[in-house]
Scaffold this motif. Sequence first.
Motif, mmCIF file in Angstrom:
data_model
loop_
_atom_site.group_PDB
_atom_site.id
_atom_site.type_symbol
_atom_site.label_atom_id
_atom_site.label_comp_id
_atom_site.label_asym_id
_atom_site.label_seq_id
_atom_site.Cartn_x
_atom_site.Cartn_y
_atom_site.Cartn_z
ATOM 1 N N ALA A 4 36.939 47.905 49.277
ATOM 2 C CA ALA A 4 37.452 48.156 47.921
ATOM 3 C C ALA A 4 38.778 47.428 47.725
ATOM 4 O O ALA A 4 39.028 46.843 46.672
ATOM 5 C CB ALA A 4 37.615 49.652 47.688
ATOM 6 N N GLY A 5 39.638 47.449 48.727
ATOM 7 C CA GLY A 5 40.906 46.724 48.646
ATOM 8 C C GLY A 5 40.698 45.223 48.575
ATOM 9 O O GLY A 5 41.369 44.532 47.812
ATOM 10 N N MET A 10 40.460 40.175 45.402
ATOM 11 C CA MET A 10 39.691 39.042 44.887
ATOM 12 C C MET A 10 39.653 39.078 43.358
ATOM 13 O O MET A 10 39.741 38.032 42.705
ATOM 14 C CB MET A 10 38.269 39.043 45.460
ATOM 15 N N GLY A 11 39.538 40.247 42.790
ATOM 16 C CA GLY A 11 39.560 40.375 41.338
ATOM 17 C C GLY A 11 40.870 39.884 40.752
ATOM 18 O O GLY A 11 40.893 39.204 39.724
ATOM 19 N N LEU A 12 41.968 40.199 41.412
ATOM 20 C CA LEU A 12 43.270 39.722 40.952
ATOM 21 C C LEU A 12 43.390 38.205 41.084
ATOM 22 O O LEU A 12 43.957 37.540 40.210
ATOM 23 C CB LEU A 12 44.392 40.409 41.733
ATOM 24 N N LEU A 13 42.852 37.651 42.162
ATOM 25 C CA LEU A 13 42.877 36.199 42.331
ATOM 26 C C LEU A 13 42.048 35.497 41.253
ATOM 27 O O LEU A 13 42.477 34.487 40.691
ATOM 28 C CB LEU A 13 42.374 35.819 43.719
ATOM 29 N N LEU A 64 32.092 30.819 43.412
ATOM 30 C CA LEU A 64 33.370 30.468 44.025
ATOM 31 C C LEU A 64 33.579 28.960 44.104
ATOM 32 O O LEU A 64 34.682 28.469 43.851
ATOM 33 C CB LEU A 64 33.469 31.101 45.415
ATOM 34 N N PHE A 65 32.530 28.209 44.419
ATOM 35 C CA PHE A 65 32.669 26.752 44.532
ATOM 36 C C PHE A 65 33.119 26.140 43.205
ATOM 37 O O PHE A 65 34.025 25.316 43.161
ATOM 38 C CB PHE A 65 31.350 26.121 44.992
ATOM 39 N N LEU A 66 32.480 26.560 42.101
ATOM 40 C CA LEU A 66 32.851 26.038 40.785
ATOM 41 C C LEU A 66 34.237 26.507 40.376
ATOM 42 O O LEU A 66 34.995 25.761 39.750
ATOM 43 C CB LEU A 66 31.819 26.456 39.741
#
Length: 113
Positions: A4-5, A10-13, A64-66
């Motif tokens: 979850a962390g 990742m959501g913030l990034l 992620l690649f795009l």
Amino acid sequence: MLMAGFNSLMGLLFLAMLVLAVVALVFAVVAREDAYRAADKQSKQFWLIILGITVVVDLFLPMLFLQIAGLIATVVFLVDVRPALQQVSGGGGGRGRRGSSSDGPYGPYNGGR
């Protein structure tokens, strides 16, 4: 709990990448077309397409690649193209002003002469 962390990180990034792409797109829209030619960079249309695709990918295609490819294009625009456009356009917010070592906050200091 660890996942979850990681997911929130990742959501913030991804959110930061989206915000950066939107900011770059706005800067690309605001810049004049002739400044791109004068700075010897790709055309305004090219950058609008690349940055527009980056925003769409960041919003709707979580690949992620795009997203990394779009991040690279965004960073290239912000670090290379935008400063060149500002230099050609005469902008820059005074950062490019070169003054004398005796210049004060209100102009040059002449030693009371």
